[in-house]
Design an enzyme around this catalytic site. Sequence first.
Site, PDB file in Angstrom:
ATOM      1  N   HIS A  44      -1.298  -5.462  -5.608  1.00  0.00           N
ATOM      2  CA  HIS A  44      -1.837  -5.156  -3.803  1.00  0.00           C
ATOM      3  C   HIS A  44      -2.367  -7.151  -4.188  1.00  0.00           C
ATOM      4  O   HIS A  44      -3.488  -7.271  -5.064  1.00  0.00           O
ATOM      5  CB  HIS A  44      -3.368  -4.572  -3.595  1.00  0.00           C
ATOM      6  CG  HIS A  44      -3.310  -5.075  -2.559  1.00  0.00           C
ATOM      7  ND1 HIS A  44      -3.253  -3.304  -2.078  1.00  0.00           N
ATOM      8  CD2 HIS A  44      -3.940  -5.635  -1.735  1.00  0.00           C
ATOM      9  CE1 HIS A  44      -3.687  -4.137  -0.343  1.00  0.00           C
ATOM     10  NE2 HIS A  44      -4.511  -5.085  -0.198  1.00  0.00           N
ATOM     11  N   HIS A  46      -1.499 -10.525  -2.036  1.00  0.00           N
ATOM     12  CA  HIS A  46      -1.264 -10.766  -1.018  1.00  0.00           C
ATOM     13  C   HIS A  46      -0.254 -12.157  -0.957  1.00  0.00           C
ATOM     14  O   HIS A  46      -0.424 -12.881  -1.944  1.00  0.00           O
ATOM     15  CB  HIS A  46      -1.573 -10.962   0.065  1.00  0.00           C
ATOM     16  CG  HIS A  46      -2.135  -9.821   0.592  1.00  0.00           C
ATOM     17  ND1 HIS A  46      -1.877  -9.117   1.843  1.00  0.00           N
ATOM     18  CD2 HIS A  46      -3.198  -8.762   0.874  1.00  0.00           C
ATOM     19  CE1 HIS A  46      -1.972  -7.675   2.054  1.00  0.00           C
ATOM     20  NE2 HIS A  46      -2.691  -7.809   1.573  1.00  0.00           N
ATOM     21  N   HIS A 228      -1.785  -0.322   4.701  1.00  0.00           N
ATOM     22  CA  HIS A 228      -3.112  -1.275   4.414  1.00  0.00           C
ATOM     23  C   HIS A 228      -3.803   0.149   5.195  1.00  0.00           C
ATOM     24  O   HIS A 228      -3.429   1.147   6.456  1.00  0.00           O
ATOM     25  CB  HIS A 228      -3.749  -2.048   4.739  1.00  0.00           C
ATOM     26  CG  HIS A 228      -3.649  -2.873   3.877  1.00  0.00           C
ATOM     27  ND1 HIS A 228      -2.251  -3.017   3.112  1.00  0.00           N
ATOM     28  CD2 HIS A 228      -4.279  -4.135   3.670  1.00  0.00           C
ATOM     29  CE1 HIS A 228      -1.932  -4.473   2.691  1.00  0.00           C
ATOM     30  NE2 HIS A 228      -2.945  -4.704   2.555  1.00  0.00           N
ATOM     31  N   GLU A 231      -9.660   0.772   5.009  1.00  0.00           N
ATOM     32  CA  GLU A 231     -11.152  -0.378   4.389  1.00  0.00           C
ATOM     33  C   GLU A 231     -11.892  -0.710   5.244  1.00  0.00           C
ATOM     34  O   GLU A 231     -13.082  -0.214   5.346  1.00  0.00           O
ATOM     35  CB  GLU A 231     -10.212  -1.581   4.143  1.00  0.00           C
ATOM     36  CG  GLU A 231     -10.963  -2.999   3.468  1.00  0.00           C
ATOM     37  CD  GLU A 231      -9.796  -4.187   3.475  1.00  0.00           C
ATOM     38  OE1 GLU A 231     -10.568  -5.308   2.311  1.00  0.00           O
ATOM     39  OE2 GLU A 231      -8.721  -3.952   3.787  1.00  0.00           O
ATOM     40  N   ASP A 309      -6.013  -8.282  -4.426  1.00  0.00           N
ATOM     41  CA  ASP A 309      -6.102  -8.838  -2.849  1.00  0.00           C
ATOM     42  C   ASP A 309      -5.517 -10.405  -3.047  1.00  0.00           C
ATOM     43  O   ASP A 309      -4.530 -10.742  -2.718  1.00  0.00           O
ATOM     44  CB  ASP A 309      -7.229  -8.193  -2.550  1.00  0.00           C
ATOM     45  CG  ASP A 309      -6.998  -8.246  -1.183  1.00  0.00           C
ATOM     46  OD1 ASP A 309      -6.016  -8.293  -0.637  1.00  0.00           O
ATOM     47  OD2 ASP A 309      -7.689  -7.455   0.125  1.00  0.00           O
ATOM     48  N   ASP A 310      -6.408 -11.087  -2.579  1.00  0.00           N
ATOM     49  CA  ASP A 310      -6.206 -12.542  -2.025  1.00  0.00           C
ATOM     50  C   ASP A 310      -7.250 -13.484  -2.302  1.00  0.00           C
ATOM     51  O   ASP A 310      -8.104 -14.142  -2.414  1.00  0.00           O
ATOM     52  CB  ASP A 310      -6.551 -12.692  -0.513  1.00  0.00           C
ATOM     53  CG  ASP A 310      -6.128 -12.122   0.147  1.00  0.00           C
ATOM     54  OD1 ASP A 310      -4.728 -12.584   0.542  1.00  0.00           O
ATOM     55  OD2 ASP A 310      -6.121 -11.272   1.087  1.00  0.00           O
TER      56      ASP A 310
END
Length: 372
Positions: A44, A46, A228, A231, A309-310
Site C-alpha cells: 500500500h 501511492h 480502498h 478507513e 500509504d503516502d
Amino acid sequence: MADSGPFRVRAPPRSGKAVPAGPDVRQYLQMARDVHLLPKAHLHLHFTGSMRPGTLLELADKYGVHLPEALSGGEPPKLRATDERGWFRFQRLYDIARSCLREADDIRRLVREAAEEDVRDGAQWLEIQVDPTSYAPRLGGLTPAMEVILDAVESASAETGLGIRVVVAANRVKHPLEARTLARLAVRFADRGVVGFGLSNDERRGFARDFDRAFAIAREGGLLAAPHGGELSGPGSVRDCLDDLGAARVGHGVRAAEDPRLLARLAEREVTCEVCPSSNVALGVYEKPEDVPLRTLYDAGVPMALGADDPLLFGSRLAAQYELVREHHGFTDAELAELARQSVRGSAAPEEVRTRMLAEIDDWLAGPDLLR
C-alpha cells in the site's frame, strides 16, 4: 502485572516473548531485532505520495511551482480528513505535489527513489499504486503515461534489486466509465507488470457497486482486486468491497474491527487488509497509534500487510510501521515476522519469490536477539 528481572512485562500474546510495559519499553526496543532487516512486501504505497520531500522541493523549484508551508516546511503537514474540509485539504496538497511530476525523468526519479527507500526498510517486493490519468496530460496521453510508468518500474527494479509491480487505481469521485477504461488499460499491460486494480479517494463518496463492471473487467483479465475501504467509512464499506467488487485485498480495512462477523469473514476468506497505522492517525481516523485496532484484526486471524500509504504527507515509511506496531501494540518479534509473512502471502509475487522471502523471514526470526 508481574516482575521479571529489570522488566515489568505483560503476559505474552499467542506467540513469542513478552513485551515490557511502561518506561522499560525503550530499553527493550534497543535490544530487539532490527525491523529494517526483516524481509517484507509493501502493498500500500501511492505513487505521488511515495516522493521524498527533498525531491518535491527540487521539482517545485525546477517548474516554478509555489508550495504551501505544509509541503515546504520540513515537517509532515497537520491533517485531519474525517470531515469534508479536512479531506479537501489533504487532496489539495496531494494535487499540488503531483503537479510537480511533469516529465518522464521525474517519473523515473520518483520510482527509483521510492524503491531505494523500500530497500532501506527491508522490502523485497513493492506493489505501487497509480492512477495514470493524473499524469496523462503531461506525458502524451493515457497509454504513453502507462508506458513511462512501467518503464520506470522496470528500470528501478533492475537498479535496486527490488521486485516492483503496479496496481492501477481508478478514482472514486470520477465517473465509473473512466474506471472501466482504466481496467481495460490495466489488463492490456498485465504482461508488463500490472498485477492489480484498485479504487481510491474518498470512500464516503458514491457506492462501490457503481464500479462493479470495472472490477469485473479487471478480475476477468487476471488482475487482483484491491479497492480502498474501511478507513473513512465504517465496516459497511469493507463489506461493499467484498460483495460488489470481489476484493482479494482491501486498502486499509481497519474499520472492519467494529464488526466481529466481518472480521470472521475476512479471516475465513483470507482477504488481506493493507493497514497503514501512521496515516490512520495522521488523518484522524484514530486519535493515537495505540487506538488503531491492529491487535483486534491480528487476533481475529485477519491477514494484514502494513503499508506507508503516502510518506510524503505522513512522514514515515515502511519500517516505521513495524516499529509502531512493536512499540504501541506490544507485538513480539515472532508476531512481527508473521505480519511480514502475511504481507508476502497477500502479494502478487511469483511463487519462487514468496518461497525465498518466507525463508528469509524465518532466518531473521532465528537470528540472535539480546533477550535470549
